[in-house]
Structure formats: C-alpha cells, structure tokens
Write a protein that holds these residues in place. Structure first.
Motif, PDB file in Angstrom:
ATOM      1  N   ARG A  30      24.420 -24.214  -1.242  1.00  0.00           N
ATOM      2  CA  ARG A  30      23.540 -23.084  -0.938  1.00  0.00           C
ATOM      3  C   ARG A  30      24.297 -21.767  -1.054  1.00  0.00           C
ATOM      4  O   ARG A  30      23.781 -20.790  -1.604  1.00  0.00           O
ATOM      5  N   VAL A  31      25.506 -21.734  -0.519  1.00  0.00           N
ATOM      6  CA  VAL A  31      26.312 -20.508  -0.585  1.00  0.00           C
ATOM      7  C   VAL A  31      26.613 -20.154  -2.035  1.00  0.00           C
ATOM      8  O   VAL A  31      26.583 -18.979  -2.422  1.00  0.00           O
ATOM      9  N   GLU A  32      26.894 -21.165  -2.849  1.00  0.00           N
ATOM     10  CA  GLU A  32      27.164 -20.913  -4.271  1.00  0.00           C
ATOM     11  C   GLU A  32      25.938 -20.315  -4.951  1.00  0.00           C
ATOM     12  O   GLU A  32      26.042 -19.372  -5.737  1.00  0.00           O
ATOM     13  N   THR A  33      24.759 -20.842  -4.626  1.00  0.00           N
ATOM     14  CA  THR A  33      23.526 -20.319  -5.198  1.00  0.00           C
ATOM     15  C   THR A  33      23.316 -18.866  -4.775  1.00  0.00           C
ATOM     16  O   THR A  33      22.973 -18.012  -5.601  1.00  0.00           O
ATOM     17  N   ILE A  34      23.537 -18.596  -3.499  1.00  0.00           N
ATOM     18  CA  ILE A  34      23.366 -17.230  -2.993  1.00  0.00           C
ATOM     19  C   ILE A  34      24.370 -16.300  -3.665  1.00  0.00           C
ATOM     20  O   ILE A  34      24.025 -15.181  -4.072  1.00  0.00           O
ATOM     21  N   THR A  35      25.614 -16.750  -3.801  1.00  0.00           N
ATOM     22  CA  THR A  35      26.643 -15.917  -4.433  1.00  0.00           C
ATOM     23  C   THR A  35      26.270 -15.610  -5.884  1.00  0.00           C
ATOM     24  O   THR A  35      26.422 -14.470  -6.341  1.00  0.00           O
TER      25      THR A  35
END
Length: 141
Positions: free
Chosen positions: A67-72
C-alpha cells in the motif's frame, strides 16, 4: 582361600562395581533423554503457534508495504504532474504578464510626464543625503 580365588573374587567385585556405575550412568542418561524429549515437545507446542502468528504478521506487513509503495508511486506522479503544470503555467502566463506589467509601468510613467505639474512637483527636488561611513568604536568613548 587360595590366591587365585582371592584374585577372582576381586575381579568379580570390580566388575560388579563397574556394572553398577554403568547402570547408574545409563539410568541418568535415560532421565536426561526423557527431560530433553519433554523440553523439545514443549518448545514445539509453543513455537508452532508463534511461527503462525509471525507468518501472519509478515503477511500483514507486506500488504502495508504494498500500500505504501502504491501511495508513493501516486505521490510521485502527482508531483511530476504539478511540476509540469507549474512550468506550463509559468511559460504560458509568465511572459505575457511581464509584458503587461512593463506596459503598465510605461503608461504610468508617460502619464506622469504629461500631467500638469503641481506646485509641490515644481519645487526643487530635495537633495538626498547619503549616510556617511560608519565609524568603528574604539572603546575609548
């Protein structure tokens, strides 16, 4: 009793003592093996649920990292788009705005020159006095 009988008796007693020591050692070894088996069983019973929980935690952490990778990635795209938009706006409006501001300045200046002079404006302009160089304090003052 003859000497051979005494020697045979001593050997028999020696072997009896040796067998007794070996029996005690084997009994203690058997007890140690039983205790080790119980310990391994206990550790296994406790470790298996802990490993399951650890596996669940790792899966959850991996999902959060995804999820963090997607947000980044989304934030990087938004920043790139904002940068492109900013440069486009600066290019599109920047040059014309500078020209409009320069034109406005020129018009104001021209209007001031053409306007009838007021009595205050006709008075001699006051000379401006520039401040002199600063003096260093010597500490003797």
């Amino acid at each position: 009793m003859s000497g051979g009988e005494v020697a045979g008796l001593l050997v028999a007693v020696f072997w009896a003592i040796l067998v007794s020591f070996l029996a005690v050692a084997l009994v203690r070894l058997a007890q140690a093996l039983r205790a080790a088996t119980e310990l391994v069983t206990s550790v296994t019973e406790r470790a298996v649920p802990l490993l399951g929980e650890a596996s669940d935690t790792v899966r959850s952490a991996q999902a959060q990292l995804d999820r963090v990778e997607t947000i980044t990635t989304d934030v990087q795209e938004v920043a790139a788009n904002a940068s492109a938009l900013s440069s486009t706006v600066a290019t599109t409006f920047g040059g014309p705005l500078v020209k409009v501001a320069a034109f406005g300045y020129g018009v104001r200046r021209a209007l001031r020159r053409r306007a009838p002079a007021t009595p205050e404006a006709q008075a001699a302009p006051r000379a401006r006095r520039l401040p002199g160089p600063r003096r260093r304090s010597t500490g003797k003052d």
